[in-house]
Design a protein around this motif. Structure first.
Motif, PDB file in Angstrom:
ATOM      1  N   ARG A 123      -2.249   1.238   0.505  1.00 49.79           N
ATOM      2  CA  ARG A 123      -1.436   1.687   1.634  1.00 49.79           C
ATOM      3  C   ARG A 123      -0.436   2.697   1.101  1.00 49.79           C
ATOM      4  O   ARG A 123       0.022   2.586  -0.035  1.00 49.79           O
ATOM      5  N   PRO A 124      -0.112   3.668   1.910  1.00 54.78           N
ATOM      6  CA  PRO A 124       0.917   4.607   1.462  1.00 54.78           C
ATOM      7  C   PRO A 124       2.277   3.905   1.460  1.00 54.78           C
ATOM      8  O   PRO A 124       2.529   3.013   2.266  1.00 54.78           O
ATOM      9  N   ILE A 125       3.128   4.305   0.552  1.00 55.80           N
ATOM     10  CA  ILE A 125       4.484   3.769   0.524  1.00 55.80           C
ATOM     11  C   ILE A 125       5.286   4.615   1.506  1.00 55.80           C
ATOM     12  O   ILE A 125       5.401   5.826   1.336  1.00 55.80           O
ATOM     13  N   PRO A 126       5.818   3.985   2.573  1.00 56.04           N
ATOM     14  CA  PRO A 126       6.347   4.759   3.695  1.00 56.04           C
ATOM     15  C   PRO A 126       7.596   5.599   3.423  1.00 56.04           C
ATOM     16  O   PRO A 126       7.737   6.679   3.987  1.00 56.04           O
ATOM     17  N   THR A 127       8.507   5.129   2.584  1.00 62.54           N
ATOM     18  CA  THR A 127       9.738   5.894   2.370  1.00 62.54           C
ATOM     19  C   THR A 127       9.949   6.144   0.883  1.00 62.54           C
ATOM     20  O   THR A 127       9.435   5.418   0.033  1.00 62.54           O
ATOM     21  N   TYR A 128      10.735   7.178   0.597  1.00 67.12           N
ATOM     22  CA  TYR A 128      11.053   7.480  -0.799  1.00 67.12           C
ATOM     23  C   TYR A 128      11.850   6.337  -1.427  1.00 67.12           C
ATOM     24  O   TYR A 128      11.682   6.029  -2.598  1.00 67.12           O
ATOM     25  N   MET A 129      12.715   5.708  -0.642  1.00 69.09           N
ATOM     26  CA  MET A 129      13.533   4.615  -1.169  1.00 69.09           C
ATOM     27  C   MET A 129      12.644   3.420  -1.539  1.00 69.09           C
ATOM     28  O   MET A 129      12.817   2.824  -2.601  1.00 69.09           O
ATOM     29  N   GLU A 130      11.693   3.084  -0.671  1.00 75.35           N
ATOM     30  CA  GLU A 130      10.779   1.981  -0.980  1.00 75.35           C
ATOM     31  C   GLU A 130       9.912   2.331  -2.191  1.00 75.35           C
ATOM     32  O   GLU A 130       9.668   1.497  -3.052  1.00 75.35           O
ATOM     33  N   ARG A 131       9.483   3.574  -2.271  1.00 71.54           N
ATOM     34  CA  ARG A 131       8.690   4.024  -3.420  1.00 71.54           C
ATOM     35  C   ARG A 131       9.488   3.882  -4.716  1.00 71.54           C
ATOM     36  O   ARG A 131       9.003   3.376  -5.714  1.00 71.54           O
TER      37      ARG A 131
END
Length: 140
Positions: free
Chosen positions: A21-29
């Motif tokens: 799944r793509p990581i939705p936000t830069y912060m979550e990444r």
């Protein structure tokens, strides 16, 4: 810089590919990749939660010969999201952790990876693909 840095990068790539799944936000990444490196998660640090056993985060999980010498299950719990641990094979998790060892000496060489028991044998893969093709052909 040598091939061990490339092996580390391979570990990151394998993790991202198997996350499915793509990581939705830069912060979550940033949070996920920080934990993947074995460092405290940013969210935990903001809450004042610090890992109780930092030595475990930095101790080697694998010997230079590729034998498991550390508590890889604990490392997986600390470094991988729960959804990843429940959906990805244990062998794949071990390979990723091996590639992401802090010490380059503990990371595998390409040859070690290709010959380790954590990867399925070529015959097993060929049989699996053959069975999938036969199943597809018999049920068009």
């Amino acid at each position: 810089y040598d091939s061990k840095a490339d092996i580390y990068s391979l570990g990151i790539l394998l993790f991202e590919m198997m996350l499915l799944r793509p990581i939705p936000t830069y912060m979550e990444r940033a949070d996920i990749l920080t934990a993947l490196r074995g460092e405290p998660r940013m969210g935990d640090m903001a809450k004042g939660i610090v890992p109780s056993d930092e030595a475990k985060a930095t101790e080697a999980l694998f010997s230079e010969e590729g034998e498991i010498i550390g508590d890889w299950k604990h490392a997986a719990e600390q470094r991988f999201p729960e959804s990843f641990r429940t959906s990805v094979s244990l062998n794949a998790q071990k390979i990723i952790l091996w590639c992401l060892e802090r010490s380059p000496k503990s990371r595998p060489s390409a040859k070690q990876l290709l010959t380790c028991d954590l990867l399925p044998r070529k015959v097993e893969l060929e049989e699996k693909y053959l069975n999938e093709v036969l199943q597809t052909l018999s049920n068009p």
